[in-house]
Design an enzyme around this catalytic site. Structure first.
Site, PDB file in Angstrom:
ATOM      1  N   SER A  15       0.828  -1.215   0.000  1.00  9.59           N
ATOM      2  CA  SER A  15       0.000   0.000   0.000  1.00  9.59           C
ATOM      3  C   SER A  15       0.864   1.266   0.000  1.00  9.59           C
ATOM      4  CB  SER A  15      -0.994   0.002   1.166  1.00  9.59           C
ATOM      5  OG  SER A  15      -0.342   0.207   2.393  1.00  9.59           O
ATOM      6  N   ARG A  68      23.199 -14.258   2.197  1.00 14.56           N
ATOM      7  CA  ARG A  68      22.613 -12.921   2.102  1.00 14.56           C
ATOM      8  C   ARG A  68      23.358 -12.052   1.076  1.00 14.56           C
ATOM      9  NH1 ARG A  68      19.292 -11.027   5.792  1.00 14.56           N
ATOM     10  NH2 ARG A  68      20.008 -12.313   7.503  1.00 14.56           N
ATOM     11  N   ASN A 110      13.396   4.127   4.093  1.00 14.30           N
ATOM     12  CA  ASN A 110      12.508   3.095   4.646  1.00 14.30           C
ATOM     13  C   ASN A 110      11.374   3.783   5.387  1.00 14.30           C
ATOM     14  OD1 ASN A 110      11.629   0.461   5.480  1.00 14.30           O
ATOM     15  ND2 ASN A 110      12.481   0.894   7.508  1.00 14.30           N
ATOM     16  N   HIS A 112       8.772   3.227   8.610  1.00  9.95           N
ATOM     17  CA  HIS A 112       8.593   2.413   9.812  1.00  9.95           C
ATOM     18  C   HIS A 112       7.343   2.889  10.547  1.00  9.95           C
ATOM     19  CE1 HIS A 112       9.741  -0.082  13.180  1.00  9.95           C
ATOM     20  NE2 HIS A 112       9.470   0.931  13.982  1.00  9.95           N
ATOM     21  N   GLU A 177       1.288   7.083   6.927  1.00 17.47           N
ATOM     22  CA  GLU A 177       2.403   6.565   6.115  1.00 17.47           C
ATOM     23  C   GLU A 177       2.227   6.973   4.652  1.00 17.47           C
ATOM     24  OE1 GLU A 177       3.463   2.435   6.683  1.00 17.47           O
ATOM     25  OE2 GLU A 177       2.524   2.420   8.651  1.00 17.47           O
TER      26      GLU A 177
HETATM   27  C1  GRF Z   1       3.903  -0.639   6.708  1.00 12.83           C
HETATM   28  O1  GRF Z   1       3.234  -0.502   7.921  1.00 12.83           O
HETATM   29  C2  GRF Z   1       5.303  -0.140   6.805  1.00 12.83           C
HETATM   30  O2  GRF Z   1       5.448   0.927   7.698  1.00 12.83           O
HETATM   31  C3  GRF Z   1       6.040  -1.342   7.338  1.00 12.83           C
HETATM   32  O3  GRF Z   1       5.435  -2.433   6.692  1.00 12.83           O
HETATM   33  C4  GRF Z   1       4.098  -2.102   6.332  1.00 12.83           C
HETATM   34  C5  GRF Z   1       3.979  -2.342   4.867  1.00 12.83           C
HETATM   35  O4  GRF Z   1       2.680  -2.138   4.404  1.00 12.83           O
HETATM   36  N1  GRF Z   1       7.460  -1.226   7.099  1.00 12.83           N
HETATM   37  P1  GRF Z   1       2.419  -2.002   2.857  1.00 12.83           P
HETATM   38  O5  GRF Z   1       2.964  -3.258   2.198  1.00 12.83           O
HETATM   39  O6  GRF Z   1       3.083  -0.766   2.371  1.00 12.83           O
HETATM   40  O7  GRF Z   1       0.920  -1.932   2.728  1.00 12.83           O
END
Ligand code: GRF
Length: 217
Positions: A15, A68, A110, A112, A177
């Site tokens: 998302s 890795r 990133n 979070h 986000e």
């Molecule tokens: C989000 O909550 C992001 O902050 C975390 O993982 C989740 C990913 O959600 N790192 P999406 O795949 O972007 O919907």
């Protein structure tokens, strides 16, 4: 100014990836999503990206066993093949080697789901509720070798309600986000973010501390 070529790395529903794709549809947005890459062939976000006409690639970590470095090298090759300039991790659930992180220093972001440095790691919403946090939120930061520890670019806060559950809280944080990730990618793409002594300066000014944010209801 030419648009930055961005790769979004996902492992799941994507998302946040979709929010970045949406933002980049505006021709004035300073970044274009040139690639969506997943470490999981079954990541739901791959279909969303394809439907939006974005190129997708899978580098399946399972094919590399515990190696890795080999996985990271395979990803690096793909990123180079697409002439990627910036990488956005968006729900990408693999730890990256320090060599890979170093290669993308100050060029890999990133998101979070917490107001870092609070609640690094997993289960952030449950931990915020367990800690009776009054304010919670999300952070976009540059990636450094230590997990969830890189310089903060943008944060967004929400008020925690007394009747919040993990589901209701995570839904409100997710909306934040989707707002702050495009905002952070814009700032970085426009060259307005500089890292000095491990902290971001935006247009030369420090990023406000999370406690100084006005939380959304
Ligand atoms: C989000 O909550 C992001 O902050 C975390 O993982 C989740 C990913 O959600 N790192 P999406 O795949 O972007 O919907």
């Amino acid at each position: 100014m030419s648009r930055k070529r961005v790769a979004v790395l996902i492992s799941g529903r994507g998302s946040n990836m979709a929010a970045l794709i949406e933002a980049a549809k505006d021709k004035h947005y300073p970044a274009g999503i040139a690639l969506v890459m997943s470490n999981r062939p079954d990541a739901g976000g791959l279909a969303t990206a394809s439907e939006a006409g974005i190129e997708t690639q899978v580098v399946d970590h399972k094919q590399f066993g515990k190696d890795r470095a080999a996985f990271d090298t395979a990803m690096q090759k793909v990123l180079e093949a697409y002439s990627i300039e910036l990488v956005c991790l968006a729900g990408f659930m693999r730890l990256l080697s320090s060599g890979f992180v170093a290669q993308w220093n100050e060029r890999m972001l990133n998101i979070h789901p917490a107001l870092l440095p609070a609640f690094k790691g997993l289960d952030t919403h449950k931990r915020a509720l367990d800690a009776s946090a009054e304010v919670h939120g999300a952070t976009v930061h540059f990636v450094v070798p230590e997990m969830d520890a890189g310089p903060v670019i943008v944060q967004g806060a929400v008020t925690v309600h007394t009747d919040d559950t993990e589901q209701t809280l995570s839904a409100r944080v997710l909306a934040v986000e989707h707002r702050i990730y495009p905002q952070a990618l814009r700032l970085v793409s426009e060259g307005r973010v500089r890292v000095v002594d491990g902290k971001c300066l935006i247009d030369g000014a420090p990023v406000p501390d999370a406690t100084a944010l006005t939380p959304a209801p």
